[in-house]
Design a protein around this motif. Structure first.
Motif, PDB file in Angstrom:
ATOM      1  N   PHE A 262       3.748   0.458   2.541  1.00 25.24           N
ATOM      2  CA  PHE A 262       3.426  -0.392   3.677  1.00 25.24           C
ATOM      3  C   PHE A 262       2.994  -1.768   3.186  1.00 25.24           C
ATOM      4  N   LYS A 263       3.308  -2.753   3.989  1.00 24.88           N
ATOM      5  CA  LYS A 263       2.671  -4.043   3.788  1.00 24.88           C
ATOM      6  C   LYS A 263       1.185  -3.887   4.066  1.00 24.88           C
TER       7      LYS A 263
ATOM      8  N   ILE B  97      -3.403  -1.532   7.380  1.00 26.95           N
ATOM      9  CA  ILE B  97      -4.739  -1.600   7.977  1.00 26.95           C
ATOM     10  C   ILE B  97      -4.666  -1.300   9.471  1.00 26.95           C
ATOM     11  N   ASN B  98      -3.672  -1.866  10.164  1.00 28.88           N
ATOM     12  CA  ASN B  98      -3.540  -1.646  11.603  1.00 28.88           C
ATOM     13  C   ASN B  98      -3.207  -0.193  11.929  1.00 28.88           C
ATOM     14  N   THR B  99      -2.279   0.405  11.160  1.00 29.25           N
ATOM     15  CA  THR B  99      -1.884   1.780  11.448  1.00 29.25           C
ATOM     16  C   THR B  99      -2.960   2.766  11.012  1.00 29.25           C
TER      17      THR B  99
ATOM     18  N   HIS C 212       0.857  -1.179   0.000  1.00 25.83           N
ATOM     19  CA  HIS C 212       0.000   0.000   0.000  1.00 25.83           C
ATOM     20  C   HIS C 212       0.896   1.233   0.000  1.00 25.83           C
ATOM     21  N   ILE C 213       0.660   2.164  -0.943  1.00 23.13           N
ATOM     22  CA  ILE C 213       1.497   3.346  -1.094  1.00 23.13           C
ATOM     23  C   ILE C 213       0.680   4.569  -0.734  1.00 23.13           C
ATOM     24  N   VAL C 214       1.269   5.463   0.083  1.00 24.07           N
ATOM     25  CA  VAL C 214       0.586   6.660   0.563  1.00 24.07           C
ATOM     26  C   VAL C 214       1.427   7.890   0.225  1.00 24.07           C
ATOM     27  N   TRP C 215       0.756   8.911  -0.343  1.00 26.24           N
ATOM     28  CA  TRP C 215       1.398  10.200  -0.628  1.00 26.24           C
ATOM     29  C   TRP C 215       0.962  11.210   0.434  1.00 26.24           C
TER      30      TRP C 215
ATOM     31  N   SER D 274       6.297   5.413  10.679  1.00 24.09           N
ATOM     32  CA  SER D 274       7.309   4.584  11.327  1.00 24.09           C
ATOM     33  C   SER D 274       7.138   3.109  10.991  1.00 24.09           C
ATOM     34  N   ALA D 275       5.950   2.725  10.581  1.00 20.70           N
ATOM     35  CA  ALA D 275       5.694   1.328  10.232  1.00 20.70           C
ATOM     36  C   ALA D 275       5.937   1.042   8.761  1.00 20.70           C
ATOM     37  N   GLY D 276       6.182   2.077   7.974  1.00 20.76           N
ATOM     38  CA  GLY D 276       6.352   1.894   6.538  1.00 20.76           C
ATOM     39  C   GLY D 276       7.767   2.172   6.072  1.00 20.76           C
ATOM     40  N   TYR D 277       7.960   2.129   4.745  1.00 22.58           N
ATOM     41  CA  TYR D 277       9.254   2.389   4.121  1.00 22.58           C
ATOM     42  C   TYR D 277       9.149   3.644   3.278  1.00 22.58           C
ATOM     43  N   LYS D 278      10.022   4.592   3.539  1.00 18.55           N
ATOM     44  CA  LYS D 278      10.021   5.797   2.730  1.00 18.55           C
ATOM     45  C   LYS D 278      10.589   5.478   1.346  1.00 18.55           C
ATOM     46  N   LEU D 279       9.926   5.998   0.317  1.00 13.01           N
ATOM     47  CA  LEU D 279      10.370   5.772  -1.059  1.00 13.01           C
ATOM     48  C   LEU D 279      11.017   7.029  -1.613  1.00 13.01           C
TER      49      LEU D 279
END
Length: 624
Positions: A190-191, A196-198, A178-181, A215-220
């Motif tokens: 994010f996985k 979903i949890n965050t 899942h990608i968020v801008w 903090s739970a994801g990976y910066k691209l």
């Protein structure tokens, strides 16, 4: 048999980012307005990956070639028209020659395959978006399309480069990611389960929710850290080295490709560590002679008993090659197979690279060194050659002949009576400018060369190969007597002293003619010395060393850095197959190919070297 479950960890690589040709990092600066535009070709980086290895970036020149061909086929018409004639490494509508002219990329299949030898293939990937450590992001192209669509119609969004924690501009799902801008520069992956949890956490408080989500994801990061540059390319090949396998390749006919790749990686590390900036380039070609041979058509398998089936199958697929080569029926077939493959590789390389000026050497392992020797010297014990039958020959001359774990001297010793019943042409005057017999002290298949040429050398140690990185003039190494302690309690009596007079004369004749082949009688002084030496009329030289009968030393022994012993069968099996991953071997061979380079190495460079703990890793391998 070239199989081993023990892996030697490669030394820590030196960081080598050759793309820094007045380039600036592509990271955006926070707090400043960023002008939106699609990525230029130099901002994109192509990668390849074989087996389970990590992605490896193509050189800048290759990456640009691939990207231009990619855009010409899959980009818009305006973009394609502007690229015509930019580069000339395109060999087809969807193919590009890469990696110094040895591989070819197919954009439709998304594969990078070897040109000169079959069986080597790698996946390719177009790197557009990256993780924080610049590992390419698997959904990079999908993210790029969404990114362009998000910002192309509303440049006001680009002005905000810091996340204010109040809004998410866009979120989209690709596969399990899942990608968020949050802004133009704040893009996170994010996985799916983590997202979903965050997302539930974000409903409690927007500010904290955004913090926890990030903090739970990976910066691209968009685009590679440095631009691809056309100057970042390999030099022309100045030394072509053919790697020839021994027995055991019926089990895995791709083993020589894997071994060559492993040795190539060792040499690459050595070059980056000690010879970075040199224009010399050696390339290593795997040569497979086994897969082209049909032999008995499965007859041996049919007569194999079912008892001890697994062991018998291993022997049939490995040691049987020695029996095949000793056969008058199949020995010639093996020679033809190897010679044809060597000539094919050489001819195809010359055809594709007519302007390259290069030398040729051979690295042959185990039985491969015997077959290579026989082809070059014209040894044909298998048939009675008719007047109109052609002799097998190679279309090139050798600069160096490296033998690794070689039993060649045993074959020569057993043939000596046959050799000298024939005309001298059966043993020609040359083989290569330099011959190197490299072996590990606990390799049970390897034997020495020097005592065949000058028998007294059996009392003297072979030259010890130094640890990689140490500058060492091997031509200045003196002769050193074998100490009784070096024999680990073995019988030190010279067995030749009990030979009969006739046998002694035969051995001396063999030594004299083998010495002639090695150009050791190139002048009258040497010729006199050899005669005096063989007749035992030469007075003892200084330090009781033998006559300087050898034009150059032949035997080179490796460090026993894995703690092997003659009673450890696993150790012996490993040492016979360990040459391809040995950095001492890689350094020694590379500096023999380009002896002038070693003058640039300083001993001080050894102060920060990291040598693998072979002994510890070998013990760990035994436990597993």
């Amino acid at each position: 048999m070239e199989t081993s479950s023990i892996q030697i960890e490669e030394p820590e690589l030196v960081f080598d980012d050759r793309q820094n040709y007045n380039n600036t990092p592509n990271n955006q600066v926070n707090g400043t307005a960023i002008t939106f535009e699609p990525l230029k070709p130099e901002k994109v980086r192509w990668f390849y990956k074989s087996d389970s290895k990590r992605w490896t970036k193509f050189d800048g020149f290759d990456s640009l070639n691939i990207e231009y061909r990619y855009r010409a086929n899959f980009g818009n018409e305006e973009e394609a028209s502007s690229l015509n004639g930019s580069y000339n490494y395109f060999v087809g509508l969807y193919t590009v020659v890469v990696r110094g002219g040895l591989y070819e990329v197919d954009l439709l299949k998304k594969k990078c395959t070897s040109i000169f030898w079959p069986g080597e293939e790698a996946d390719i990937f177009r790197g557009v978006w990256f993780y924080d450590g610049y590992e390419p992001y698997e959904y990079g192209e999908e993210v790029e399309r969404e990114h362009l669509n998000l910002f192309k119609d509303d440049t006001r969004k680009i002005e905000t480069t810091e996340d204010n924690g109040k809004s998410v501009l866009k979120d989209v799902t690709f596969g399990d990611m899942h990608i968020v801008w949050y802004s133009f520069t704040e893009v996170y992956s994010f996985k799916q389960k983590t997202f979903i949890n965050t997302k539930l956490m974000r409903s409690v408080t927007k500010k904290l929710g955004t913090y926890f989500q990030k903090s739970a994801g990976y910066k691209l990061i968009r685009s590679y850290k440095t631009d691809a540059n056309e100057k970042d390319k390999l030099n022309d090949i100045t030394h072509l080295v053919f790697l020839i396998h021994g027995i055991g390749h019926k089990i895995d006919n791709k083993k020589i490709i894997k071994n060559t790749s492993q040795f190539r990686d060792c040499v690459k590390w050595i070059k980056q560590k000690y010879f970075l900036g040199t224009e010399q380039r050696a390339e290593f070609f795997p040569v497979d002679w086994r897969s082209q041979c049909s032999f008995d058509g499965g007859l041996v398998e049919q007569i194999t008993p079912l008892n001890l089936k697994n062991i018998r199958q291993i022997l049939n697929s490995s040691a049987m090659d020695i029996m095949y080569y000793s056969s008058p029926v199949y020995g010639r077939e093996i020679q033809n197979s190897l010679a044809n493959e060597l000539n094919r590789l050489h001819s195809e390389f010359v055809e594709r690279h007519p302007h390259h000026h290069f030398k040729v050497s051979i690295m042959a392992h185990s039985l491969g060194s015997v077959i290579s020797y026989d082809i070059i010297t014209g040894w044909e014990p298998f048939i009675k050659r008719a007047d109109n039958s052609s002799r097998i020959h190679l279309n090139f001359e050798l600069e160096n002949f490296f033998c690794l774990g070689s039993p060649l001297s045993v074959f020569l010793a057993l043939r000596q009576n046959q050799i000298f019943k024939e005309d001298l042409d059966m043993f020609p005057m040359w083989l290569a400018k330099k011959v190197y017999n490299i072996y590990h002290p606990t390799d049970p298949v390897a034997y020495r060369f020097e005592p065949l040429v000058a028998r007294d050398y059996c009392r003297y140690k072979p030259i010890g190969i130094q640890a990689y990185g140490i500058k060492w003039d091997y031509s200045e190494v003196g002769l050193e007597l074998i100490d009784s302690n070096d024999l680990s309690g073995e019988d030190t009596t010279n067995p030749t002293e009990s030979k009969t007079l006739d046998t002694k004369k035969e051995n001396e004749t063999f030594s004299r003619k083998l010495s002639t082949w090695l150009n050791m009688s190139s002048n009258n002084e040497n010729k006199t010395n050899i005669n005096q030496f063989e007749n035992n009329t030469l007075p003892p030289s200084k330090n009781s060393t033998p006559v300087e009968a050898l034009n150059h030393r032949l035997d080179y022994i490796l460090r026993d850095s894995i703690g092997g012993s003659a009673s450890n069968y696993l150790s012996m099996l490993y040492t016979h197959t360990s040459y391809w991953s040995n950095y001492d071997v890689a350094y020694f061979i590379y500096t023999r190919l380009f002896p002038e380079l070693e003058k640039t190495v300083e001993d001080s460079l050894r102060s920060d070297k990291k040598i693998p703990n072979y002994n510890l890793q070998f013990e760990q391998g035994k436990k597993t």
